[in-house]
Design a protein around this motif. Structure first.
Motif: not given
Length: 176
Positions: A33-46, A65-71
């Motif tokens: 997640a840290q590496r993706l954000v550092a590259r300018g990508l949006g990160v969602a954690v489900s 990163a943004r939390a996503v409640d998959g349920s």
């Protein structure tokens, strides 16, 4: 996920309770997640039911990163949030396509249903032939119709030729 940098990569650190031994450590998801954000990508954690505690270390490590409640969203709802990539354990309720196991094929079919071209790859040629014949080796409510529609409309493909599939893809999801 409005307002997030695009593309968005969805991380899902959870796995079903029967296979916790296969779970990728949360620290690895946090580093990713840290590496993706550092590259300018949006990160969602489900996360699914009972998995919020697995998502928390990842969300703390990458505050953007943004939390996503998959349920609350279900598989189709989560699939709609995937712009670029997905990293998940291979026994979670949402898995990446690329290997037509039960949940992987569900996600692949859902991604195809959103208009994406999806190639599911497996080294077992007999399994691939069964999938091409629309003989699903598992049951998921509504899935046979989704698979058949997307296969017939040319968005969902099955192959045992990994190299050829990778050459045709812009994005490759790999089970971790």
């Amino acid at each position: 996920l409005a307002g997030m940098p695009r593309p968005v990569v969805l991380l899902h650190p959870g796995t079903s309770s029967f296979a916790t031994f296969k779970r990728w450590p949360a620290e690895r998801f946090a580093t990713l997640a840290q590496r993706l954000v550092a590259r300018g990508l949006g990160v969602a954690v489900s996360f699914g039911p009972g998995e919020r505690e697995l998502a928390e270390p990842v969300l703390r490590a990458a505050p953007a990163a943004r939390a996503v409640d998959g349920s609350k969203l279900g598989l189709r709802g989560l699939a709609a949030h995937i712009d670029s990539g997905l990293a998940t354990g291979d026994t979670g309720y949402l898995q990446q396509f690329g290997h037509p196991r039960e949940v992987s094929a569900v996600t692949g079919a859902c991604l195809a249903d959103f208009g994406n071209n999806v190639i599911c790859v497996d080294s077992d040629a007999a399994k691939i032939e069964r999938m091409k014949a629309l003989e699903l080796p598992f049951f998921e409510p509504g899935l046979p119709e989704i698979v058949e529609r997307n296969f017939n409309e040319g968005r969902l493909h099955f192959s045992s030729d990994l190299a050829a599939a990778v050459r045709r893809c812009k994005v490759v999801f790999i089970t971790v």
